[in-house]
Design an enzyme around this catalytic site. Structure first.
Site, mmCIF file in Angstrom:
data_model
loop_
_atom_site.group_PDB
_atom_site.id
_atom_site.type_symbol
_atom_site.label_atom_id
_atom_site.label_comp_id
_atom_site.label_asym_id
_atom_site.label_seq_id
_atom_site.Cartn_x
_atom_site.Cartn_y
_atom_site.Cartn_z
ATOM 1 N N GLU A 20 -8.214 -10.471 18.052
ATOM 2 C CA GLU A 20 -9.562 -11.022 17.873
ATOM 3 C C GLU A 20 -9.639 -11.774 16.545
ATOM 4 O O GLU A 20 -8.698 -11.723 15.754
ATOM 5 C CB GLU A 20 -10.608 -9.911 17.924
ATOM 6 C CG GLU A 20 -10.340 -8.782 16.965
ATOM 7 C CD GLU A 20 -11.281 -7.600 17.213
ATOM 8 O OE1 GLU A 20 -12.116 -7.344 16.332
ATOM 9 O OE2 GLU A 20 -11.169 -6.959 18.276
ATOM 10 N N HIS A 78 0.809 -1.225 0.000
ATOM 11 C CA HIS A 78 0.000 0.000 0.000
ATOM 12 C C HIS A 78 0.841 1.273 0.000
ATOM 13 O O HIS A 78 0.336 2.343 0.327
ATOM 14 C CB HIS A 78 -0.979 -0.018 1.181
ATOM 15 C CG HIS A 78 -2.052 -1.069 1.034
ATOM 16 N ND1 HIS A 78 -2.800 -1.552 2.089
ATOM 17 C CD2 HIS A 78 -2.496 -1.735 -0.058
ATOM 18 C CE1 HIS A 78 -3.672 -2.469 1.647
ATOM 19 N NE2 HIS A 78 -3.491 -2.603 0.351
ATOM 20 N N THR A 101 -4.066 -8.209 11.031
ATOM 21 C CA THR A 101 -4.845 -7.630 9.929
ATOM 22 C C THR A 101 -6.292 -8.121 10.004
ATOM 23 O O THR A 101 -6.539 -9.264 10.385
ATOM 24 C CB THR A 101 -4.253 -7.969 8.545
ATOM 25 O OG1 THR A 101 -5.093 -7.412 7.528
ATOM 26 C CG2 THR A 101 -4.086 -9.460 8.309
#
Ligand code: OAD
Ligand code: ZN
Length: 251
Positions: free
Chosen positions: A219, A116, A192
């Site tokens: 998570e 990116h 990510t």
């Protein structure tokens, strides 16, 4: 689970890492999604699209100068350092990152693919001019200025050399990332949400070719349904422990 992950990494033939904003959270850089994520407070369509930049370059540059300043003060954390260490040990062959914060390079990662872009680089909207503000030593003066930055060659508006929503990824970086994924037998996915494409294809390519997927995240993410091992927790803490165990296994 931690021991199993360490064993798989130590035994792997061609392991690569794939990272996102969560690996830099412990360096004090806000992630995009989730609790207190950037996109909770700001609308990406007003700040991170080519249309937003055409409509209001002042606002977009204000946002990017603020982030550059914040990121410029950040230091690599134990997770970045552990990845660089694993590369030196020959365990990790490359780091593919969605981050623009330069922290993998600062930590010492050598083979680094930035999907990116990089927030410290600027490029001209008309000609081929590009500049890395860290390398040219101009970062501080650039951040102090308030007017729109212009190209020293042709005078046109400069833009951040990052990928915005709706823009294609840099072809060379994406090609290299796909080629690495195709030959890799293990991918270590760290921090990510795994929902932004085409980057999010990378762990799926490894999986489809029979490779293993190990994930570290606080998570569950978009990648979690395909993982072989999920290590729940903070990247810095888990990577620190993992690198120690791999070191012991390789003695
Ligand atoms: P996100 O903000 O979408 O996701 C960050 C992930 O990191 C979440 O899954 C968190 O649960 C996890 N996380 C947070 N703190 C963590 C910690 N200390 N240790 C481990 N995990 C942690 O960031 P990305 O997945 O990188 O795109 O976002 C992908 C792309 O969307 C970015 O590259 C950016 C953004 O819009 C562009 O700039 C083109
Ligand atoms: Zn120019």
């Amino acid at each position: 689970m931690m021991n199993k992950a360490a064993e798989l990494l130590a035994r792997s033939r061609f392991a690569v890492a794939f990272t996102g904003a969560g690996i830099s959270a412990e360096s004090g850089i806000p992630t995009f999604r989730g609790f207190n994520g950037l996109w909770k407070h700001y609308r990406p369509e007003e700040l991170a699209t080519p249309e937003a930049f055409r409509r209001n370059p002042e606002l977009v540059w204000e946002f990017y100068r603020w982030r550059m300043g914040l990121i410029g003060k950040a230091k690599p954390n134990r997770a970045h350092l552990a990845l660089a260490e694993l590369e030196k040990m020959g365990v990790i062959k490359a780091v593919i990152t969605q981050n623009v914060d330069d922290l993998h390079r600062e930590a010492g990662s050598r083979r680094l693919i930035e999907l990116h872009g990089n927030i410290f680089r600027v490029r001209c909207t008309s000609c081929a001019y590009r500049e890395n503000l860290k390398d040219s030593g101009r970062l501080e003066s650039f951040l102090r200025e308030e007017k729109l930055p212009s190209c020293p060659i042709c005078g046109s508006l400069l833009r951040p050399d990052v990928v915005w929503f709706g823009e294609p990824l840099p072809v060379n970086a994406l090609d290299e990332a796909f080629r690495l994924a195709e030959r890799s037998d293990l991918i270590l996915v760290i921090g990510t949400s795994g929902i932004v494409y085409p980057a999010a294809y990378i762990p799926r390519i490894v999986k489809d070719r029979g490779g293993m997927v190990i994930e570290i995240n606080t998570e569950e993410s978009g990648i979690t349904p395909i993982v072989d091992i999920f290590l729940m927790g903070k990247a810095g803490e888990i990577m620190n422990e993992l690198v120690k165990r791999i070191g012991e296994l390789m003695k």
